[in-house]
Design an enzyme around this catalytic site. Structure first.
Site, PDB file in Angstrom:
ATOM      1  N   GLU A   1      -0.932   1.644  -5.373  1.00  0.00           N
ATOM      2  CA  GLU A   1      -0.701   0.417  -4.599  1.00  0.00           C
ATOM      3  C   GLU A   1      -0.657  -0.809  -5.508  1.00  0.00           C
ATOM      4  O   GLU A   1      -1.493  -0.936  -6.418  1.00  0.00           O
ATOM      5  CB  GLU A   1      -1.818   0.260  -3.564  1.00  0.00           C
ATOM      6  CG  GLU A   1      -1.968   1.469  -2.661  1.00  0.00           C
ATOM      7  CD  GLU A   1      -3.324   1.554  -2.000  1.00  0.00           C
ATOM      8  OE1 GLU A   1      -3.910   0.490  -1.687  1.00  0.00           O
ATOM      9  OE2 GLU A   1      -3.816   2.686  -1.795  1.00  0.00           O
TER      10      GLU A   1
ATOM     11  N   HIS B   1       0.856  -1.217   0.000  1.00  0.00           N
ATOM     12  CA  HIS B   1       0.000   0.000   0.000  1.00  0.00           C
ATOM     13  C   HIS B   1       0.883   1.254   0.000  1.00  0.00           C
ATOM     14  O   HIS B   1       0.871   2.036   0.953  1.00  0.00           O
ATOM     15  CB  HIS B   1      -0.864  -0.078   1.247  1.00  0.00           C
ATOM     16  CG  HIS B   1      -2.003   0.890   1.326  1.00  0.00           C
ATOM     17  ND1 HIS B   1      -1.855   2.253   1.302  1.00  0.00           N
ATOM     18  CD2 HIS B   1      -3.337   0.686   1.463  1.00  0.00           C
ATOM     19  CE1 HIS B   1      -3.030   2.844   1.431  1.00  0.00           C
ATOM     20  NE2 HIS B   1      -3.938   1.916   1.517  1.00  0.00           N
TER      21      HIS B   1
HETATM   22  O1  TA6 Z   1      -6.120   1.871  -0.451  1.00  0.00           O
HETATM   23  C1  TA6 Z   1      -7.093   2.881  -0.273  1.00  0.00           C
HETATM   24  C2  TA6 Z   1      -7.875   2.588   1.005  1.00  0.00           C
HETATM   25  O2  TA6 Z   1      -8.521   1.343   0.929  1.00  0.00           O
HETATM   26  C3  TA6 Z   1      -8.845   3.741   1.251  1.00  0.00           C
HETATM   27  O3  TA6 Z   1     -10.169   3.333   1.105  1.00  0.00           O
HETATM   28  C4  TA6 Z   1      -8.507   4.174   2.687  1.00  0.00           C
HETATM   29  O4  TA6 Z   1      -9.290   3.470   3.610  1.00  0.00           O
HETATM   30  C5  TA6 Z   1      -7.022   3.810   2.748  1.00  0.00           C
HETATM   31  O5  TA6 Z   1      -6.967   2.536   2.122  1.00  0.00           O
HETATM   32  C6  TA6 Z   1      -6.393   3.846   4.117  1.00  0.00           C
HETATM   33  O6  TA6 Z   1      -6.879   2.797   4.888  1.00  0.00           O
HETATM   34  P1  TA6 Z   1      -6.383   2.740   6.432  1.00  0.00           P
HETATM   35  O7  TA6 Z   1      -7.017   1.515   6.990  1.00  0.00           O
HETATM   36  O8  TA6 Z   1      -4.871   2.641   6.389  1.00  0.00           O
HETATM   37  O9  TA6 Z   1      -6.824   4.021   7.043  1.00  0.00           O
END
Ligand code: TA6
Length: 304
Positions: free
Chosen positions: A273, A169
């Site tokens: 990601e 991510h």
């Molecule tokens: O990858 C994008 C995502 O899925 C968004 O929807 C947002 O929730 C982000 O990840 C961050 O997630 P987190 O659980 O690290 O706050």
């Protein structure tokens, strides 16, 4: 700074050292003539990568938590075994448990004058089985040099098939997301999570950012680039073993709603990601291992 004595055997003078943060997290401090990097054993989390002569490539929130059991807001969280909220609406942590677990050091080695590699390992245990009744071993191999290379291996140690989602991510540092653009996903289907999770088709134009953006691009193995005119650089993300690319910026309201994200930080980051999620979730046979890798390189701004 003190560090765990049993880790000392894996140190490489002037290249790999171990430090312990105030909150007790063990950090691998890496330096070669080509780049510097920091990797926490917590979540096998690449927290910093900066090639020689470049600005940092990864974003890290000044408000991030840096403590056991909490996700780190920035760098490269390792997402496993589900992406986003766990299906079934359970109270399980979003994005799975790998990013908040304590990984073990596997190995360290110098590859050449400019490049070192560290590998970290995380195996299923009573705690993970209590929430997700499968046996597995994760291995995250991180190569630091002129490029950042990451390879996440998922080995199925169960007697039955293993179904999972995964992501690297990656939070990229940009000068201003409102000036940045992403190329490589033209013609790709995506789930637009800020528009009722509608399935849409990416047009031919580069992706630009004018509001909260949260898109899950499906069935894509494409190389992507981030053009950052403010820093006059292009970041290239190549990948293998991944069929999903997620593009995210929280913008103003979502950033303000995140306790571990500064209200004014959203222009300074952009997630692209490397993943296998949604209809690209994976199923591997008992005993099988799946590899997903991402390669990140910085170059001078393209003139195209
Ligand atoms: O990858 C994008 C995502 O899925 C968004 O929807 C947002 O929730 C982000 O990840 C961050 O997630 P987190 O659980 O690290 O706050």
């Amino acid at each position: 700074m003190s560090h765990s004595p049993e880790l000392a055997q894996w140190a490489i003078p002037h290249r790999i050292a171990f430090e312990e943060s105030a909150a007790g997290l063990v950090k691998i401090a890496i330096a070669t003539p080509a780049a510097q990097a920091h990797v926490f054993l917590h979540g096998a989390h690449v927290a910093h990568y900066q090639p020689e002569g470049s600005a940092p490539v990864l974003f890290m929130s000044a408000s991030t938590a840096l403590s056991a059991g909490k996700p780190i807001r920035g760098g490269v969280p390792v997402i496993f075994p589900w992406f986003g909220p766990r299906s079934g609406g359970s109270s399980s942590p979003p994005h799975g448990f790998a990013r908040t677990s304590q990984w073990e050091l596997g190995s360290t080695r110098s590859i050449d004058d400019l490049t070192v590699e560290v590998s970290l390992r995380f195996a299923s245990n009573a705690e993970t089985r209590a929430g997700w009744a499968h046996d597995f071993v994760l291995r995250h191999r991180i190569t630091i040099g002129a490029r950042l290379e990451m390879e996440l291996a998922v080995e199925n140690r169960s007697a039955e098939v293993l179904q999972f989602e995964e992501a690297l991510h990656t939070y990229f540092a940009v000068s201003d997301v409102r000036e940045a653009s992403v190329r490589g996903l033209a013609g790709t289907e995506y789930i637009d999570k800020v528009d009722g999770a509608k399935l849409k088709l990416q047009g031919a134009e580069p992706i630009r950012f004018t509001g909260e953006t949260d898109r899950v691009y499906l069935d894509s193995t494409a190389e992507c680039t981030i053009d950052d005119p403010g820093l006059q650089r292009r970041i290239t993300i190549t990948k293998s073993g991944s069929n999903t690319t997620v593009v995210w910026n929280p913008w103003i309201a979502k950033a303000a709603a995140l306790a571990d994200f500064g209200d004014e930080e959203w222009p300074k980051m952009l997630c692209v990601e490397t993943a296998n999620a949604n209809r690209n979730a994976l199923t591997i046979e008992a005993g099988a291992t799946h590899l997903m890798s991402a390669g990140i390189a910085v170059s001078a701004a393209a003139d195209d």
